[in-house]
Design an enzyme around this catalytic site. Sequence first.
Site, PDB file in Angstrom:
ATOM      1  N   SER A 101      -0.889 -36.461  -7.442  1.00 15.15           N
ATOM      2  CA  SER A 101      -0.288 -35.688  -6.272  1.00 15.15           C
ATOM      3  C   SER A 101      -1.369 -34.388  -6.082  1.00 15.15           C
ATOM      4  CB  SER A 101       1.044 -35.266  -6.297  1.00 15.15           C
ATOM      5  OG  SER A 101       1.809 -36.439  -6.214  1.00 15.15           O
ATOM      6  N   LYS A 177       2.379 -37.127   1.115  1.00 10.18           N
ATOM      7  CA  LYS A 177       3.333 -36.666  -0.020  1.00 10.18           C
ATOM      8  C   LYS A 177       3.689 -35.167   0.093  1.00 10.18           C
ATOM      9  CE  LYS A 177       5.142 -36.855  -4.066  1.00 10.18           C
ATOM     10  NZ  LYS A 177       4.486 -37.004  -5.653  1.00 10.18           N
ATOM     11  N   LYS A 245       3.821 -26.946  -8.226  1.00  7.55           N
ATOM     12  CA  LYS A 245       2.569 -27.239  -8.150  1.00  7.55           C
ATOM     13  C   LYS A 245       2.228 -27.828  -6.554  1.00  7.55           C
ATOM     14  CE  LYS A 245       1.222 -30.992  -9.792  1.00  7.55           C
ATOM     15  NZ  LYS A 245       0.615 -32.112  -8.718  1.00  7.55           N
TER      16      LYS A 245
END
Length: 297
Positions: A101, A177, A245
């Site tokens: 990701s 995502k 993150k």
Amino acid sequence: MQDDYRADVAVIGAGIMGTAIVTRLIETGHNVFVFDLDTEKVAALEAKGARPAGSVEEAVSRSAFCVLSLNHANIVRAVVFGEKGVAAAANADKVLIDMSSIDPADTADMAARLRRETGMAWVDCPLSGGVPGALSGRLTIMAGGSAEDFERARVVMRHLAANYTLMGETGAGQTTKLINQLFCAVLFQAVAEAVKLAEAGGVDPAAIPTALAGGRADNRIMQEFMAKFAARDFSPTGRIDNMLKDLDSLQAFALKTKTPLPMTGSVVEIHRLLCAAGLGARDSAEMMRLLDGFQPG
């Protein structure tokens, strides 16, 4: 594509998700070549039937597909273009499947460079569903790339994903995502607040998911996590710092595109506060500690 076709697959990264991906690919009959700097993790996968590689280049040279399961765009870039990396063994017959990701713009930049310099295709395939989804082959995969490369990658994805969707050109999977993580982060916070409100009103929060099932407020996060949060069950299902993150990437993308995200911004700062309190490596249920006034438990 024959249903019984099995491929040679390199998997780079043997962390929690990488290990689950390798395990599933082995169980479904693929020949899997693994590289990770942590030799103990590689050895554990070798015991399951994986074939250890001495470098990324070696793993890719022996495979038609290369799956990346890494934590950051800088790591992906080093693995792909660094010494003895993916590019050293790349050609137009191979497909890189990035299940990390990372930032959509970084993805598009690296994919274009890899294609330009080696001819190798790149499909970004970030996932949702975690370890249980990988082990059961029921991940949700949001993909970015050409339609042709998307179909080429299906040889591997059909054994990992129950929902494999092409969202657009390279980087579109990563953008999707980010949207997935927006929903998850906001809903986790909503569940935590709902637990506290139920408790304050004398209602059993564990009964809420059943009571609201089928209504407009029903959602999988509530169904799967509300009882866990209510029980102050802090067993690991995902790390707060990993979510942060992704949320930092989301905010950077929103800033770049001038997209206002006021609710998300508040949730980002809650995650940052939890990390500052030393809870970054812990489960999302740790949100309850904040609402409980950081009481021990």
